[in-house]
Design a protein around this motif. Sequence first.
Motif, PDB file in Angstrom:
ATOM      1  N   GLY A 124       6.286  -3.834   4.394  1.00  0.00           N
ATOM      2  CA  GLY A 124       5.001  -3.412   3.851  1.00  0.00           C
ATOM      3  C   GLY A 124       4.479  -4.272   2.722  1.00  0.00           C
ATOM      4  O   GLY A 124       3.412  -4.002   2.167  1.00  0.00           O
ATOM      5  N   ARG A 125       5.220  -5.309   2.364  1.00  0.00           N
ATOM      6  CA  ARG A 125       4.780  -6.176   1.280  1.00  0.00           C
ATOM      7  C   ARG A 125       3.416  -6.788   1.599  1.00  0.00           C
ATOM      8  O   ARG A 125       3.147  -7.168   2.732  1.00  0.00           O
ATOM      9  CB  ARG A 125       5.797  -7.297   1.066  1.00  0.00           C
ATOM     10  CG  ARG A 125       5.445  -8.186  -0.101  1.00  0.00           C
ATOM     11  CD  ARG A 125       6.385  -9.378  -0.220  1.00  0.00           C
ATOM     12  NE  ARG A 125       5.906 -10.212  -1.307  1.00  0.00           N
ATOM     13  CZ  ARG A 125       6.175  -9.972  -2.590  1.00  0.00           C
ATOM     14  NH1 ARG A 125       6.961  -8.991  -2.919  1.00  0.00           N
ATOM     15  NH2 ARG A 125       5.657 -10.729  -3.532  1.00  0.00           N
ATOM     16  N   VAL A 126       2.549  -6.847   0.594  1.00  0.00           N
ATOM     17  CA  VAL A 126       1.213  -7.403   0.775  1.00  0.00           C
ATOM     18  C   VAL A 126       1.079  -8.696  -0.008  1.00  0.00           C
ATOM     19  O   VAL A 126       1.356  -8.737  -1.210  1.00  0.00           O
ATOM     20  CB  VAL A 126       0.135  -6.399   0.305  1.00  0.00           C
ATOM     21  CG1 VAL A 126      -1.250  -7.023   0.392  1.00  0.00           C
ATOM     22  CG2 VAL A 126       0.193  -5.130   1.143  1.00  0.00           C
TER      23      VAL A 126
ATOM     24  N   GLY B 233       2.220  -9.478  10.102  1.00  0.00           N
ATOM     25  CA  GLY B 233       3.367 -10.287  10.475  1.00  0.00           C
ATOM     26  C   GLY B 233       4.571  -9.896   9.661  1.00  0.00           C
ATOM     27  O   GLY B 233       4.757  -8.717   9.349  1.00  0.00           O
ATOM     28  N   ARG B 234       5.388 -10.889   9.298  1.00  0.00           N
ATOM     29  CA  ARG B 234       6.582 -10.612   8.513  1.00  0.00           C
ATOM     30  C   ARG B 234       6.617 -11.530   7.301  1.00  0.00           C
ATOM     31  O   ARG B 234       6.294 -12.712   7.401  1.00  0.00           O
ATOM     32  CB  ARG B 234       7.840 -10.814   9.357  1.00  0.00           C
ATOM     33  CG  ARG B 234       8.233  -9.595  10.194  1.00  0.00           C
ATOM     34  CD  ARG B 234       9.278  -9.920  11.235  1.00  0.00           C
ATOM     35  NE  ARG B 234       8.884 -11.092  12.025  1.00  0.00           N
ATOM     36  CZ  ARG B 234       7.990 -11.067  13.030  1.00  0.00           C
ATOM     37  NH1 ARG B 234       7.429  -9.920  13.373  1.00  0.00           N
ATOM     38  NH2 ARG B 234       7.672 -12.163  13.662  1.00  0.00           N
ATOM     39  N   CYS B 235       6.985 -10.962   6.177  1.00  0.00           N
ATOM     40  CA  CYS B 235       7.005 -11.736   4.935  1.00  0.00           C
ATOM     41  C   CYS B 235       8.221 -12.645   4.892  1.00  0.00           C
ATOM     42  O   CYS B 235       9.110 -12.568   5.741  1.00  0.00           O
ATOM     43  CB  CYS B 235       6.978 -10.797   3.727  1.00  0.00           C
ATOM     44  SG  CYS B 235       8.562  -9.995   3.393  1.00  0.00           S
ATOM     45  N   ARG B 236       8.275 -13.466   3.868  1.00  0.00           N
ATOM     46  CA  ARG B 236       9.358 -14.432   3.683  1.00  0.00           C
ATOM     47  C   ARG B 236      10.724 -13.760   3.748  1.00  0.00           C
ATOM     48  O   ARG B 236      11.651 -14.272   4.373  1.00  0.00           O
ATOM     49  CB  ARG B 236       9.180 -15.086   2.321  1.00  0.00           C
ATOM     50  CG  ARG B 236       9.612 -16.512   2.269  1.00  0.00           C
ATOM     51  CD  ARG B 236       9.223 -17.139   0.943  1.00  0.00           C
ATOM     52  NE  ARG B 236       7.969 -17.872   0.999  1.00  0.00           N
ATOM     53  CZ  ARG B 236       6.929 -17.692   0.179  1.00  0.00           C
ATOM     54  NH1 ARG B 236       6.986 -16.800  -0.762  1.00  0.00           N
ATOM     55  NH2 ARG B 236       5.836 -18.414   0.309  1.00  0.00           N
TER      56      ARG B 236
ATOM     57  N   PHE C  43       0.839  -1.186   0.000  1.00  0.00           N
ATOM     58  CA  PHE C  43       0.000   0.000   0.000  1.00  0.00           C
ATOM     59  C   PHE C  43       0.880   1.245   0.000  1.00  0.00           C
ATOM     60  O   PHE C  43       1.814   1.348   0.805  1.00  0.00           O
ATOM     61  CB  PHE C  43      -0.911   0.008   1.231  1.00  0.00           C
ATOM     62  CG  PHE C  43      -2.074  -0.929   1.096  1.00  0.00           C
ATOM     63  CD1 PHE C  43      -3.223  -0.526   0.425  1.00  0.00           C
ATOM     64  CD2 PHE C  43      -2.013  -2.215   1.614  1.00  0.00           C
ATOM     65  CE1 PHE C  43      -4.297  -1.383   0.290  1.00  0.00           C
ATOM     66  CE2 PHE C  43      -3.089  -3.084   1.479  1.00  0.00           C
ATOM     67  CZ  PHE C  43      -4.237  -2.666   0.819  1.00  0.00           C
ATOM     68  N   LEU C  44       0.581   2.173  -0.887  1.00  0.00           N
ATOM     69  CA  LEU C  44       1.336   3.427  -0.972  1.00  0.00           C
ATOM     70  C   LEU C  44       0.389   4.602  -0.739  1.00  0.00           C
ATOM     71  O   LEU C  44      -0.725   4.626  -1.277  1.00  0.00           O
ATOM     72  CB  LEU C  44       1.970   3.573  -2.357  1.00  0.00           C
ATOM     73  CG  LEU C  44       3.048   2.561  -2.761  1.00  0.00           C
ATOM     74  CD1 LEU C  44       3.445   2.773  -4.224  1.00  0.00           C
ATOM     75  CD2 LEU C  44       4.271   2.667  -1.865  1.00  0.00           C
ATOM     76  N   SER C  45       0.852   5.575   0.054  1.00  0.00           N
ATOM     77  CA  SER C  45       0.052   6.788   0.244  1.00  0.00           C
ATOM     78  C   SER C  45       0.181   7.678  -0.988  1.00  0.00           C
ATOM     79  O   SER C  45       1.084   7.489  -1.817  1.00  0.00           O
ATOM     80  CB  SER C  45       0.544   7.539   1.485  1.00  0.00           C
ATOM     81  OG  SER C  45       1.819   8.089   1.238  1.00  0.00           O
TER      82      SER C  45
END
Length: 130
Positions: free
Chosen positions: A90-92, A124-127, A25-27
């Motif tokens: 911030g990865r989705v 949480g946290r991505c790979r 997500f980017l503002s």
Amino acid sequence: MGARADYVTRPRELIAAVLRREPRFLSAAEIHDRLKGEDSRVSLSTVYRTLDRLRAKGEVTERTDLEGEAAFMICEPAHHHHHAICGECGRVEDVDCTAMEQFADSLRALHGFELDGHAMEFFGRCRACR
Ligand SMILES: [Zn+2]
Ligand SMILES: [Zn+2]
Ligand SMILES: [Zn+2]
């Protein structure tokens, strides 16, 4: 007509390209920063206006964080899914929703509640950041 139509659609395409490039997500301000890096002349107010229009058409997903700041992402609207959001980068990740069917069943059984819809996010946290 051609040249004028190009002029009108251009900010929209630039913004969509920025959003497509990053799975987070980017503002509006972050999108504007990325565009400045590309030497484009899209103003921040144009970014806001364009995002408004894209959101109204369902082409971007808007999310408001805990501080109340709106951020935007392009994702697959036709397919119902949820987001797992990495607290580090911030990865989705798009998450399938099949587990919710069992939850809806138990909600009906335990509470007599008929579910019409739901909203859920995972944190949480991505790979890469684990
Ligand atoms: Zn998504
Ligand atoms: Zn991450
Ligand atoms: Zn769901």
